[in-house]
Design a protein around this motif. Structure first.
Motif, mmCIF file in Angstrom:
data_model
loop_
_atom_site.group_PDB
_atom_site.id
_atom_site.type_symbol
_atom_site.label_atom_id
_atom_site.label_comp_id
_atom_site.label_asym_id
_atom_site.label_seq_id
_atom_site.Cartn_x
_atom_site.Cartn_y
_atom_site.Cartn_z
ATOM 1 N N THR A 8 61.407 66.283 125.923
ATOM 2 C CA THR A 8 60.859 66.676 124.260
ATOM 3 C C THR A 8 59.346 66.552 124.075
ATOM 4 O O THR A 8 58.838 67.667 123.870
ATOM 5 C CB THR A 8 61.583 65.879 123.295
ATOM 6 O OG1 THR A 8 63.103 66.276 123.527
ATOM 7 C CG2 THR A 8 61.159 66.261 121.958
ATOM 8 N N SER A 34 62.665 63.350 117.219
ATOM 9 C CA SER A 34 62.108 62.173 117.944
ATOM 10 C C SER A 34 60.824 61.615 117.503
ATOM 11 O O SER A 34 59.820 60.933 117.906
ATOM 12 C CB SER A 34 61.506 62.633 119.367
ATOM 13 O OG SER A 34 62.534 63.238 119.869
ATOM 14 N N GLU A 79 57.800 62.462 120.051
ATOM 15 C CA GLU A 79 57.582 63.801 119.693
ATOM 16 C C GLU A 79 56.462 64.625 120.428
ATOM 17 O O GLU A 79 56.304 65.773 120.264
ATOM 18 C CB GLU A 79 57.583 63.871 118.300
ATOM 19 C CG GLU A 79 56.189 63.893 117.495
ATOM 20 C CD GLU A 79 55.785 62.488 117.018
ATOM 21 O OE1 GLU A 79 56.040 61.570 118.145
ATOM 22 O OE2 GLU A 79 55.591 62.272 116.020
ATOM 23 N N LEU A 112 63.240 71.192 116.979
ATOM 24 C CA LEU A 112 64.231 70.317 116.310
ATOM 25 C C LEU A 112 64.258 68.915 117.225
ATOM 26 O O LEU A 112 64.134 68.016 116.312
ATOM 27 C CB LEU A 112 65.707 71.154 116.711
ATOM 28 C CG LEU A 112 66.906 70.318 116.348
ATOM 29 C CD1 LEU A 112 67.276 69.914 114.957
ATOM 30 C CD2 LEU A 112 68.134 71.085 117.110
ATOM 31 N N LEU A 113 63.965 68.930 118.400
ATOM 32 C CA LEU A 113 63.926 67.743 118.819
ATOM 33 C C LEU A 113 62.764 67.076 118.733
ATOM 34 O O LEU A 113 62.841 65.747 118.686
ATOM 35 C CB LEU A 113 64.081 68.149 120.609
ATOM 36 C CG LEU A 113 65.303 68.693 121.173
ATOM 37 C CD1 LEU A 113 65.325 69.128 122.359
ATOM 38 C CD2 LEU A 113 66.467 67.427 121.123
ATOM 39 N N THR A 114 61.632 67.624 118.623
ATOM 40 C CA THR A 114 60.497 66.866 118.202
ATOM 41 C C THR A 114 60.583 66.273 116.881
ATOM 42 O O THR A 114 60.373 65.155 116.817
ATOM 43 C CB THR A 114 59.347 68.237 118.154
ATOM 44 O OG1 THR A 114 59.101 68.733 119.125
ATOM 45 C CG2 THR A 114 58.159 67.375 117.462
#
Lengths: 226, 226, 226, 226, 226, 226, 226, 226
Positions: free
Chosen positions: B187, A194, B155, A189-191
């Motif tokens: 992250t 970002s 990411e 999700l964070l990847t």
């Protein structure tokens, strides 16, 4: 506001979402008792409103079927559709891409939802970036789609890579596939959030349904200028 | 244990790391006062031991230089090297790849450290995955390297993509480049650890130094069977 | 890119990883149905490609064996290896060290994987730092290894201590052993990443497999200058 | 409860802590205005109660000194002691050990507090585990102490290693030294709490003061059976 | 280092901890197979070394008892003690206080461990701060103790309140009792570490054992000046 | 892959993104030195490629302007556009809605980007849900838009409320506006991802730029069926 | 909905909150430019609507005062009140209690807001639980209040202790006072939410304003049955 | 302090909470053995004190009923009430609103507790913000209540929206309904705390009980001015 809703005690059913949003009604089955689900489906059946439900357990399906509700059920995506005649066809096309085989249940939730909403869907499964040639050999086909849903667990890099290779909007779905540092899907999700690629927006972990609805809202825009 | 150390009050200097590990002594300059850094460098100078320091501020460098210590300083990587004559040449070659321009200070920390330790380094900068052709156009050159350091912020997908394209070991360095959901580098760190690619191991956020030392330990193995 | 892959519907098998990376094909069995695993293994069997799978449940193994696939299974490491004839011998040697007995399943995943890839492995189990003499009495033997995999749960300090005592590269594996503040392995993961020792890089929690592959990539480098 | 306190508007001073706990009064200076600190110190001066303050900025000290308060100040530990005549001598001895030089300000907070409370303190600085011989060469001296305070940042492994080598109680102090995955001291905090060594308990990040008070409470017990 | 250890394959037993630390040997049973536990207990039995184990499941106990090991078992604390003749009596006294009834298993782990190590223990259960009079009515008795272990789940405020009322050192044990925002014990852990009371140090969540060992190390100091 | 890129040492410029994605080239200015930014802008100027940059500081802008680059700068959105002649007009219309006044800089980043890409944008600012009539009085106008970008900080509920009231796709942008429990934007981010409303997908915290590009990719689809 | 609002471009002012909620209009000044704040205050002045603003910097205040707005300012609470004639008197009484002196700015924000809204407020400052007699000596006076606001940083235990001693509703305010494990107020926030005491509800970190409004809504209920 | 408590070994029962707080005694059943719960209920029965318990499992209830305790049980809310004759009627009225059907068990915990305490409660279920007309069609009825409890899982926006529409105090209850980014209720918890609406305070995740007690404390204030 002239929206109609039906009060059935434990719930207030939204009976005008179809006319308001242009799409069928949907139910989140998890956290509802079998009896509650039955009551809801019977109400929609009586109102002749098409409806589908996500996160439907086999036990829930069996219960409502035995009670006489006419519904289809897909055990992989865990989608119940109480009115199988699909929505009018949407314009354009949707590609659903997964990083790996374990993402399949969430991918199928997206595919089945989009098809129920009237979209034309093509599957591109197991094109994850650990073996980039698998993706590159299919990228020309993926580029044909008007909207792309890309799912990935573990490190979740697939949607960003795809977004950099196409000009269509990409809806990214992190999945809870993985262990340890993938944190039940929080890491992909964070990847995805970002990602330095452009043209990507993200839905909740394992939310194939939400990605499909968003994709269908986008496809529906193409009707406008027909 | 016959290791030698020198007690200088606030610190115990490790005077035998060179002979124990085969590599020069290094110092983490952050959190040390200018006076402490000076004392340490003077001690090593007196012992004729090559030493380099990371996270050295321009103020720290100016102070020790003004105090007569003979040292070089690179403001991008913030590395001070008090004995610029480099270590004996290591076998093999090292590639240092970055996702974007903002990763450059950490990448240079890796490059300068590895060069100080004797490695031959080639830079592959700004080959991030948002525009995959930038990476693919250079991948054949990257494949020539015996060890690869791959840095990325945001990411953090670059190291995993590279690891799937090469057979050399990849040392992944997450950087704190990015904002919001990239969580100051957490992250990309989690991304790299969760990578489904094989042949990748990870060091701390912004730790170009640590990646370089690990790479040099690996290159040094190649001496064995010469 | 001339890489070959086989599309079997739910997955695209990478049939050229062996030639591309020099190592056998591997499968992550978790999240795959028994039928999917069977199909994959049969495909590789037909292609005569050696393959091993991690996170294989006893039920999965029993299913594929009953279906006629010829494969070995180790219940401790949960590794299935469908072509038991091992890979050509790698140069050098690998030490696998654990902090405690509860780390054993992950350690065995590392050992079995490395052996399948052709490495010579020595086990150093239960040498955790709570009783430092257990480590110190074995450190000379550990120093003989060309690459070291060090596993630890709870506070995860073992890899850093070892890295300070040797000159070989150390691959650190945090394990989910522990409770409370060890946060299912996140704490030893962060510990290993934050280590002030040099020569250490880290893989995902409980990822004995990934550590082994990285170790084998490193050992393979030693072939080069033979 | 016959405890006395003085209401000075913004604060209620505890005037009987000395008789209740056997130790001098202490103040947490951060978050107090210069004027508030002055009022408090003057009140204690008037009551002839020894008092020390932690987290005192140079500006705060200068202000109260200029206002006529008679107090000593140590800029490294940032401790102000308004009544420098120390507490009666405590029995036993205390060792304060640090992993690295950057832990020095917190270590000095512990040392100065313990000395103000009457303890005999020996410093063992920079004995971190990255170079284990530095610790092992001093361990016999450390074993002489009745209580040990061990401080470390980064991976925070030092207290656990020491606790496994001695029989005295170890008070562990995580410090915020480090970057990235050390998470401003959270990682060494979690490490110390997860230690598989016995005989270790932990205080807040950078809380040298709290560790010293706990150590002094323990040392005071030794008076009992004299 | 003249410490003795026994290599039994999957573990290296520390046979000299008793002489090194003055306390019996202990085992963390979780994560060990029944067979491994049996082998360990038989080895200590053969060496005539007293030993206790924590986190021992009823199944583990039944297995080793059926195999002929002579051991006692307490199902509440889940402690197995293979040599029930206790350690020589320690000086002083220990109070174990809990916030609520649900903390009882962890409290009993502390009580049983301390008793096995030779301490005299008094229980003060269910004196949590939601009804302060329950604590205040017992505080005079608690003040008689030389060391205090205070356990609490949920908000975890009890140890800090007690530490402000006594002059003995308080060992705080957060428990995983609670739900939601108590985060499986992380919240009381952070609360205890952040306490503005003096004389408190903290062990891991649910670690009654560790608190007891630390308390016994402290009590043992009182022997010195007898 | 016939994509063109220009290697300028520290960066590899993507010179064919325009033809590949149909949109102008963009730069993330943060983390680049003034000199690097200048070199990049000059390169694009020479290639006659329209380009805009986000997160451009006033100092960066002043530097490149003084060096002769012809560029516009908006200090609220911090967007620099080196070729102000906008992209060809996109079909349809975009609404940009904010919860509060403090979201304005991020909202303007979205507005300016979308306008640079050729979209027709209407602003609906300060329609947050704390005073629902502010939103309801404008909702009919918002419903006219083909795509909606909704920004909110603090609790971040606005996009979900809007998505339930319209049939257009909503791109949600969490902002870092707020304090304490809003966790620098993480809370509105999680809120938007967890929304039970349909037709919402999310970009990174404060990423007005990314939302605008995604919106423009969607609007561009409407060209197809003209 | 007949609510009135004024569109001033960057904001839509809620002009009917007073009649809707019975309380004055309030503004969150942080994140607004000086010019925006001025425009808002002038608009309310023109409408003769009482208004107060929180998080107002001294610079903002000076700017609007110099521009001719008639407003009072309290630098401790950072509250600006543009119409100092207070609201009609509310029934009942409010106690505001703090754990320590450093909580004073947040406490004053609560006090000033409640007074502006018409409440009668009594301050009980520095009655934290580290010295319980400070609280117990005042508890009878606190019990006289109809509503209690309790603020605490660090471990945040005060509100729970008070709630167990009184029958009035307690509004708990965690403050960001503390360091390390208090996590900028997250720890006292979690503590207060996890309290096993009854009669406590919680607002955001440092949100003295929100606590005061909630307290005034409660006090206002007492008017009903007069 | 003249409060009475009964020591029953594993617990100290608070026998005077009724007279101290004006409300019946309550028990948290989770974490108590069946035997402990029985002993507690029998003690209160003998003292003729009304008592209710939350988190009571069906097994616990069956055990105490079979042992002869006279108690009612509601399986949805999991509340046992050992003395069903309710508390004297409280003034005013309470509204309990839920976002969705899955919040029902927590909502019923609030309803049943408040009714046991003597409050008049009206249910407003399934009025979540995804279909705002469901809420708006009922808001006039909700406005009649003196206190409002609002529950929501997933994004948790309902309480903030309601608080902006009413002048009564709103007690917000986050529920653990949802998946992925809703983080078992942490996300709605943070959302409610960050709400920019006024007149809202929050209790723990799924803590319907705590919300009800707080609501009853508030309603009780209305007695005062009768």
């Amino acid at each position: 506001m002239q929206d109609r809703s039906a009060d059935i005690g434990f719930a207030r059913l939204d009976l005008s979402r179809g006319s308001r949003t242009g799409f069928p009604e949907t139910i989140y089955c998890a956290g509802k008792t079998k009896e509650q689900l039955l009551t809801i489906l019977q109400k929609f059946e009586a109102e002749k409103i098409a409806v589908m439900g996500t996160h439907c357990s086999p036990e829930q399906f069996e219960f409502v079927r035995n009670a006489g509700v006419s519904a289809a059920y897909d055990p992989v995506s865990r989608i119940i559709s109480a009115s199988p005649e699909a929505h009018p066809r949407l314009p354009g096309s949707l590609a659903v891409c997964t990083g790996g085989t374990a993402d399949l249940p969430v991918a199928e939730e997206a595919v089945r939802t989009a098809e129920f909403f009237g979209a034309e869907v093509t599957r591109f499964y197991d094109v994850g970036i650990a073996g980039l040639h698998r993706l590159l050999s299919r990228i020309e086909d993926i580029r044909q789609a008007d909207v792309i849903i890309a799912l990935a667990g573990m490190e979740g890099a697939l949607p960003g890579v795809i977004a950099g290779l196409v000009s269509a909007p990409v809806i990214a779905v992190p999945t809870s596939v993985g262990y340890g540092a993938s944190l039940q899907g929080l890491t992909p999700l964070l990847t995805m959030l970002s990602s330095c690629a452009e043209g990507i927006s993200v839905v909740n972990i394992d939310n194939g349904f939400g990605a499909a609805v968003q994709a269908c809202r986008i496809l529906k825009l193409m009707e406008k200028n027909k």
